[in-house]
Design an enzyme around this catalytic site. Structure first.
Site, mmCIF file in Angstrom:
data_model
loop_
_atom_site.group_PDB
_atom_site.id
_atom_site.type_symbol
_atom_site.label_atom_id
_atom_site.label_comp_id
_atom_site.label_asym_id
_atom_site.label_seq_id
_atom_site.Cartn_x
_atom_site.Cartn_y
_atom_site.Cartn_z
ATOM 1 N N ARG A 45 0.849 -1.206 0.000
ATOM 2 C CA ARG A 45 0.000 0.000 0.000
ATOM 3 C C ARG A 45 0.873 1.241 0.000
ATOM 4 O O ARG A 45 0.626 2.197 -0.723
ATOM 5 C CB ARG A 45 -0.924 -0.013 1.213
ATOM 6 C CG ARG A 45 -2.225 -0.782 1.010
ATOM 7 C CD ARG A 45 -2.014 -2.216 0.515
ATOM 8 N NE ARG A 45 -3.246 -2.960 0.419
ATOM 9 C CZ ARG A 45 -3.707 -3.731 1.401
ATOM 10 N NH1 ARG A 45 -3.020 -3.880 2.533
ATOM 11 N NH2 ARG A 45 -4.847 -4.375 1.252
ATOM 12 N N ASP B 240 0.050 -6.790 -3.357
ATOM 13 C CA ASP B 240 -1.360 -6.556 -3.048
ATOM 14 C C ASP B 240 -2.024 -5.881 -4.247
ATOM 15 O O ASP B 240 -1.365 -5.648 -5.263
ATOM 16 C CB ASP B 240 -1.513 -5.731 -1.754
ATOM 17 C CG ASP B 240 -2.701 -6.228 -0.935
ATOM 18 O OD1 ASP B 240 -3.808 -6.284 -1.500
ATOM 19 O OD2 ASP B 240 -2.525 -6.596 0.240
ATOM 20 N N HIS C 233 -6.380 -10.313 -3.812
ATOM 21 C CA HIS C 233 -5.383 -9.236 -3.638
ATOM 22 C C HIS C 233 -4.287 -9.321 -4.709
ATOM 23 O O HIS C 233 -3.117 -9.108 -4.421
ATOM 24 C CB HIS C 233 -4.751 -9.311 -2.235
ATOM 25 C CG HIS C 233 -5.697 -8.914 -1.132
ATOM 26 N ND1 HIS C 233 -6.022 -7.602 -0.861
ATOM 27 C CD2 HIS C 233 -6.393 -9.652 -0.238
ATOM 28 C CE1 HIS C 233 -6.872 -7.554 0.160
ATOM 29 N NE2 HIS C 233 -7.121 -8.788 0.557
ATOM 30 N N GLU D 39 -9.654 -12.697 2.223
ATOM 31 C CA GLU D 39 -10.471 -11.752 1.461
ATOM 32 C C GLU D 39 -10.423 -12.051 -0.040
ATOM 33 O O GLU D 39 -10.025 -11.211 -0.833
ATOM 34 C CB GLU D 39 -9.979 -10.319 1.739
ATOM 35 C CG GLU D 39 -10.106 -9.965 3.213
ATOM 36 C CD GLU D 39 -9.521 -8.599 3.563
ATOM 37 O OE1 GLU D 39 -10.074 -7.953 4.457
ATOM 38 O OE2 GLU D 39 -8.520 -8.179 2.958
ATOM 39 N N TRP E 85 -6.203 -13.708 12.213
ATOM 40 C CA TRP E 85 -6.296 -12.244 12.273
ATOM 41 C C TRP E 85 -7.688 -11.775 12.638
ATOM 42 O O TRP E 85 -7.844 -10.733 13.245
ATOM 43 C CB TRP E 85 -5.833 -11.628 10.948
ATOM 44 C CG TRP E 85 -6.733 -11.835 9.767
ATOM 45 C CD1 TRP E 85 -6.860 -12.955 8.999
ATOM 46 C CD2 TRP E 85 -7.630 -10.871 9.204
ATOM 47 N NE1 TRP E 85 -7.772 -12.755 7.988
ATOM 48 C CE2 TRP E 85 -8.269 -11.470 8.090
ATOM 49 C CE3 TRP E 85 -7.967 -9.557 9.516
ATOM 50 C CZ2 TRP E 85 -9.218 -10.815 7.301
ATOM 51 C CZ3 TRP E 85 -8.907 -8.890 8.731
ATOM 52 C CH2 TRP E 85 -9.519 -9.518 7.647
ATOM 53 N N TYR F 3 -3.231 -5.126 15.660
ATOM 54 C CA TYR F 3 -3.246 -4.359 14.414
ATOM 55 C C TYR F 3 -2.743 -2.951 14.714
ATOM 56 O O TYR F 3 -3.439 -2.118 15.286
ATOM 57 C CB TYR F 3 -4.640 -4.380 13.774
ATOM 58 C CG TYR F 3 -4.741 -5.490 12.731
ATOM 59 C CD1 TYR F 3 -4.215 -6.752 12.993
ATOM 60 C CD2 TYR F 3 -5.314 -5.267 11.481
ATOM 61 C CE1 TYR F 3 -4.261 -7.764 12.044
ATOM 62 C CE2 TYR F 3 -5.370 -6.288 10.524
ATOM 63 C CZ TYR F 3 -4.845 -7.524 10.815
ATOM 64 O OH TYR F 3 -4.892 -8.533 9.871
ATOM 65 N N PHE F 4 -1.504 -2.724 14.308
ATOM 66 C CA PHE F 4 -0.857 -1.453 14.638
ATOM 67 C C PHE F 4 -1.191 -0.345 13.636
ATOM 68 O O PHE F 4 -0.664 0.758 13.749
ATOM 69 C CB PHE F 4 0.663 -1.638 14.747
ATOM 70 C CG PHE F 4 1.118 -2.361 15.988
ATOM 71 C CD1 PHE F 4 0.210 -2.896 16.893
ATOM 72 C CD2 PHE F 4 2.470 -2.504 16.275
ATOM 73 C CE1 PHE F 4 0.630 -3.574 18.040
ATOM 74 C CE2 PHE F 4 2.903 -3.161 17.417
ATOM 75 C CZ PHE F 4 1.985 -3.708 18.298
ATOM 76 N N TRP G 203 -0.325 -2.572 8.607
ATOM 77 C CA TRP G 203 -0.823 -2.269 7.255
ATOM 78 C C TRP G 203 -0.646 -0.782 7.019
ATOM 79 O O TRP G 203 -0.775 0.028 7.956
ATOM 80 C CB TRP G 203 -2.292 -2.672 7.147
ATOM 81 C CG TRP G 203 -2.521 -4.124 7.427
ATOM 82 C CD1 TRP G 203 -2.996 -4.669 8.571
ATOM 83 C CD2 TRP G 203 -2.251 -5.225 6.546
ATOM 84 N NE1 TRP G 203 -3.052 -6.036 8.463
ATOM 85 C CE2 TRP G 203 -2.608 -6.405 7.230
ATOM 86 C CE3 TRP G 203 -1.752 -5.324 5.248
ATOM 87 C CZ2 TRP G 203 -2.468 -7.675 6.659
ATOM 88 C CZ3 TRP G 203 -1.623 -6.580 4.680
ATOM 89 C CH2 TRP G 203 -1.978 -7.745 5.376
ATOM 90 N N THR G 204 -0.381 -0.405 5.769
ATOM 91 C CA THR G 204 0.041 0.982 5.559
ATOM 92 C C THR G 204 -0.854 1.782 4.603
ATOM 93 O O THR G 204 -0.391 2.721 3.975
ATOM 94 C CB THR G 204 1.502 1.020 5.064
ATOM 95 O OG1 THR G 204 1.591 0.298 3.828
ATOM 96 C CG2 THR G 204 2.454 0.420 6.080
ATOM 97 N N GLU G 205 -2.132 1.395 4.531
ATOM 98 C CA GLU G 205 -3.016 2.201 3.687
ATOM 99 C C GLU G 205 -2.935 3.686 4.061
ATOM 100 O O GLU G 205 -2.848 4.551 3.201
ATOM 101 C CB GLU G 205 -4.476 1.750 3.848
ATOM 102 C CG GLU G 205 -4.817 0.461 3.146
ATOM 103 C CD GLU G 205 -4.701 -0.754 4.053
ATOM 104 O OE1 GLU G 205 -3.885 -0.718 5.012
ATOM 105 O OE2 GLU G 205 -5.413 -1.740 3.811
HETATM 106 C C1 ACM Z 1 -5.996 -8.953 6.731
HETATM 107 O O1 ACM Z 1 -5.901 -8.029 7.557
HETATM 108 N N1 ACM Z 1 -6.793 -8.852 5.677
HETATM 109 C C2 ACM Z 1 -5.252 -10.184 6.895
#
Ligand code: ACM
Ligand code: ZN
Length: 549
Positions: free
Chosen positions: A177, A206, A276, A340, A412, A437-438, A487-489
């Protein structure tokens, strides 16, 4: 007289070890006992048993050089043969690293007394953890770059025996991301090493970008690594119009893997499949059910466009990619995603439906035929990777349908996936959104925090996680450990990235390392205030400085 008294007190202080040092080690050691006295280390000899190997010698030598430089008195380093005998006969002084084959590879013991510090370990990771603990017992200045001759360069006499609770102590980073340079990744690995984490989960592909060079599919690093802009903030209808991208060459990947290994960290790459995958499909549209055209996504979320698994050419692609990945990463595991994966295209695609018929798959009220089709993909990839000596890890969706033996489940969506996996005999790693989830905010006071997902994971929340809660004792061995995911969105700068990581990763390190009876939130917060925050300052990391939520 007053002058002499002051001088006397100063001299005495300079002999004392840092007050409370033993209580401020993060993660807290399994056993630590203070003994009487202290050991002066400015200018001390540092010796390493040659049997510990080249990696250990390099790490101990680097420690000696740094200690000498910062304390202002050179610390000579050597690897004398017969060191163990010299230690046994009491003949040698200094900081002495010995091999002790009775210890596990991540265990170590340190005994500081009688004019020497004896460190016992069996392998590189034990050496590295002993070195981190020694650093934590010294003045924080050891983490800085400035000579600090006036600090009290003494170790408290003590006995420490230490080993981690969990074998898997991971930290994940999403480089799809937003793209993080090799230098930024090395800083990430550096701080993981300080707190004794040992797995780096590298999320490389991704919908929004493909970040690893694959020689047999060159367009992945010419087309798939780019997206035409990025949504602004949380506005899904927006696009900043700025072309964004980047990828790691295979040479850079090898460099990161070696850098991590020298710090006791194994790198687990993640190649997301069968969902993804939009960025890959942008370069190779034949990978999709409709044939495209596709483009790497400019917004966040879950795309309906997934790999067409009715075509053999898709598996040719996957085997080529995973074959190169297996060559690049010497570690035991490859993460194959699996989360997903919408089934809408598979339901419509004649080739995917033909595959379902050919395999005799049927919905059975519990799972759909398309969910069983994903199992087929997972199993094919798992079998292929087994020929390369690799095991797979997948997000907990891989449990839907029938998972083949030997897979490891990364839980997760809460901890239910880990419980189900362990009950069915699979290994599992915890990474629940609720605690790990950081990319979630660090405070309930959301307005005071930088952009992130709307969830909240406070320092207290991470610290409160009981990884084995609800797992029957006879299944506990299936829980390999835990990691946090970043995650870096919504994170696009290194400063923001580090802020999201720290100090939460320190709380994570205690959950990963310490037995429940050794965890104490008050002691941990005190250690952060007194020692870890100065360490992070000296290392130049950005972090959340307020401890209230
Ligand atoms: C995830 O956060 N979709 C693994
Ligand atoms: Zn298809």
């Amino acid at each position: 007289m007053k002058k002499i008294l002051t001088l006397g007190i100063l001299c005495l202080l300079s002999l004392c070890a840092r007050a409370g040092a033993l209580d401020e080690i993060v993660p807290r050691p399994a056993e630590a006992q203070l003994l009487k006295g202290s050991l002066r280390v400015a200018g001390i000899s540092v010796k390493c048993d040659p049997a510990l190997g080249a990696g250990a010698q390099a790490a101990v030598s680097a420690f000696a050089t740094r200690l000498g430089y910062i304390s202002g008195k050179t610390c000579p380093f050597s690897t004398p043969p017969g060191l163990a005998d010299a230690v046994a006969s009491g003949k040698t002084r200094g900081i002495l690293f010995l091999q002790d084959a009775s210890l596990g590879p991540e265990e170590y013991g340190i005994r500081v007394e009688g004019g020497r510090a004896v460190v016992r370990t069996s392998a590189l990771n034990g050496v590295l953890y002993a070195l981190e603990t020694l650093r934590q017992l010294l003045p924080a200045a050891i983490y800085g770059d400035a000579v600090a001759e006036k600090e009290r360069w003494v170790l408290p006499c003590c006995e420490i025996r230490d080993r981690p609770r969990f074998a898997w102590r991971g930290m994940h980073l999403d480089c799809a991301r937003h793209f993080w340079s090799v230098e930024e990744i090395k800083r990430y690995l550096d701080i993981m090493a300080v707190y004794k984490l040992n797995r780096f989960h590298w999320h490389l592909t991704d919908d929004q970008g493909w970040r690893i060079e694959i020689k047999s599919y060159p367009l992945l690093s010419q087309i798939s690594c780019w997206r035409e802009g990025t949504m602004i903030g949380q506005d899904f209808s927006s696009n900043d119009g700025i072309r964004y991208g980047g990828f790691y060459t295979q040479e850079q990947i090898r460099d990161v893997v070696a850098y991590a290994a020298a710090r006791g960290i194994e790198v687990m790459p993640e190649i997301e499949l069968p969902g993804h995958m939009l960025a890959a499909m942008a370069a190779y549209p034949e990978l999709g059910c409709t044939g495209g055209p596709y483009a790497a996504w400019t917004k966040w979320g879950v795309s309906d466009e997934v790999l067409c698994v009715g075509k053999e050419s898709t598996f040719t692609f996957l085997e080529a990619v995973l074959g190169e990945v297996a060559e690049l990463f010497p570690g035991e595991y490859i993460h194959i995603g699996g989360d997903e994966c919408p089934k809408t295209q598979w339901e419509k695609c004649p080739l995917c439906q033909a595959r379902i018929r050919e395999l005799g798959l049927h919905g059975d009220g519990r799972f759909t035929a398309e969910q069983y089709l994903q199992n087929y993909v997972t199993k094919r990839v798992q079998d292929f990777l087994a020929t390369k000596g690799k095991k797979i890890v997948g997000w907990d969706e891989i449990l839907e349908g029938e998972l083949a033996p030997g897979a490891t489940v990364m839980s997760w969506r809460g901890t239910a996936g880990a419980k189900e996996a362990a009950a069915k005999g699979f290994d599992a790693i915890l990474a629940p959104t609720s605690h790990c989830y950081f990319d979630y905010l660090q405070s309930e006071d959301k307005a005071s925090e930088p952009l992130g997902f709307n969830g909240v994971v406070t320092l207290e929340k991470i610290y409160s996680l009981d990884p084995l809660e609800g797992i029957p004792a006879e299944q506990a061995g299936h829980i390999l450990g835990l990691q946090a995911n970043l995650w870096t969105e919504y994170i696009s700068t290194p400063e923001h990235l580090e802020y999201m990581l720290l100090p939460r990763m320190l709380a994570l390190s205690e959950v990963q390392w310490c037995r429940p009876e050794h965890r104490d939130p008050a002691r941990f917060l005190q250690a952060l205030r007194e020692h870890e925050f100065p360490v992070l300052d000296l290392l130049g990391y950005h972090y959340r400085k307020t401890l209230n939520h």
